[in-house]
Design a protein around this motif. Structure first.
Motif, PDB file in Angstrom:
ATOM      1  N   PHE A  29      36.517  37.776   2.278  1.00  0.00           N
ATOM      2  CA  PHE A  29      35.214  37.545   1.802  1.00  0.00           C
ATOM      3  C   PHE A  29      34.699  38.304   0.846  1.00  0.00           C
TER       4      PHE A  29
ATOM      5  N   SER B 230      31.072  34.644  -2.618  1.00  0.00           N
ATOM      6  CA  SER B 230      30.459  35.544  -1.726  1.00  0.00           C
ATOM      7  C   SER B 230      29.468  36.650  -2.273  1.00  0.00           C
TER       8      SER B 230
ATOM      9  N   MET C 298      28.217  38.098   5.306  1.00  0.00           N
ATOM     10  CA  MET C 298      29.463  37.403   6.046  1.00  0.00           C
ATOM     11  C   MET C 298      29.005  37.156   7.478  1.00  0.00           C
TER      12      MET C 298
END
Length: 267
Positions: free
Chosen positions: A164, A170, A175
């Motif tokens: 991630f 991201s 997350m």
């Protein structure tokens, strides 16, 4: 009993020696968070000392040593890789700022000696279980299965988080995928499972005479939830990352569970 006390103190001597060497390295690197890389080595290092010094090495002891070593090596290598080149962790920067002047010396007892003693306490089930002569049974199998589950759960959670963070898309997001959808800290939950599993193996060998070693999983769970884990990491994260507040509202902090409302978008 006196022989076991001597073996236990040998484990403490190892954790103290490793902590002292890590402290010297931290002075050179100006980075007290090096202790995080060595924490698991302290614990399992003590366990390996017990295994080596006990007059009889049992199959149970070997399994406990292997499971502990697998957990320790994986975690040590992962934290070293994750933190490489990033300098001192902000949690330790805060400790440094609160304890000036002469923090370098103070860190010897505030950080390194303290964690050496805590690691030695956490190693207690190794001594209780490895010294036991009972044949392996159901409790050992359950404990080994729980510890193995914890190792994989923690490793999978860490790998998912690493992927991630490595994805530029991201940036700025929270997350909440994979295991992180069901618990905000799958790595901590997995780690707790490891130590409850190791303790069950100790109980399988020593019976109620080894119940004292429950101090290990209890201490580890308290550390993960209330001290250096969940509590410390999330103390101000809602202010730094507002999206995390919604994540907290819908996701269990520790024990995996279903998403608490329907606001989370399907992945």
């Amino acid at each position: 009993m006196s022989a076991l006390v001597g073996i236990a103190l040998s484990g403490l001597a190892l954790t103290a020696s490793l902590a002292f060497l890590t402290w010297l390295a931290s002075l050179a690197r100006h980075d007290a968070s090096l202790i995080d890389r060595m924490w698991s080595v302290f614990i399992v290092g003590a366990g390996l000392v017990y295994f080596a010094l006990l007059p009889v090495q049992t199959v149970r002891g070997l399994w406990m040593a292997v499971l502990g070593a697998a957990w320790s090596v994986r975690l040590c290598l992962y934290i070293t890789w994750r933190n490489w080149g990033h300098g001192e962790d902000r949690r330790y920067q805060a400790i440094r700022a609160r304890n000036q002047p002469n923090y370098g010396f103070k860190s010897l007892y505030l950080v390194f000696a303290l964690q050496a003693v805590l690691a030695w306490i956490v190693s207690a089930p190794f001594l209780a279980g490895m010294a036991a002569a009972r044949p392996m049974g159901l409790l050992d199998a359950l404990g080994a299965a729980l510890a193995l589950f914890g190792i994989f759960f923690e490793a999978i959670g860490d790998a998912q988080m690493a992927r991630f963070k490595a994805d530029p898309k991201s940036a700025g997001q929270v997350m909440d995928r994979g295991l992180w959808r069901y618990t905000r800290h799958p790595n901590y939950f997995g780690e707790a499972c490891v130590w409850w599993g190791i303790w069950l193996m100790a109980m399988g060998g020593a019976g109620w005479s080894g119940a004292w070693s429950i101090v290990s999983p209890l201490l580890m769970t308290v550390l993960l939830l209330k001290v250096s884990g969940v509590h410390m990491l999330e103390a101000d994260i809602g202010e730094r990352r507002p999206a995390y507040r919604d994540y907290i509202a819908r996701t269990n902090a520790f024990l995996p569970g279903p998403v608490k409302d329907g606001r989370r978008k399907a992945q």
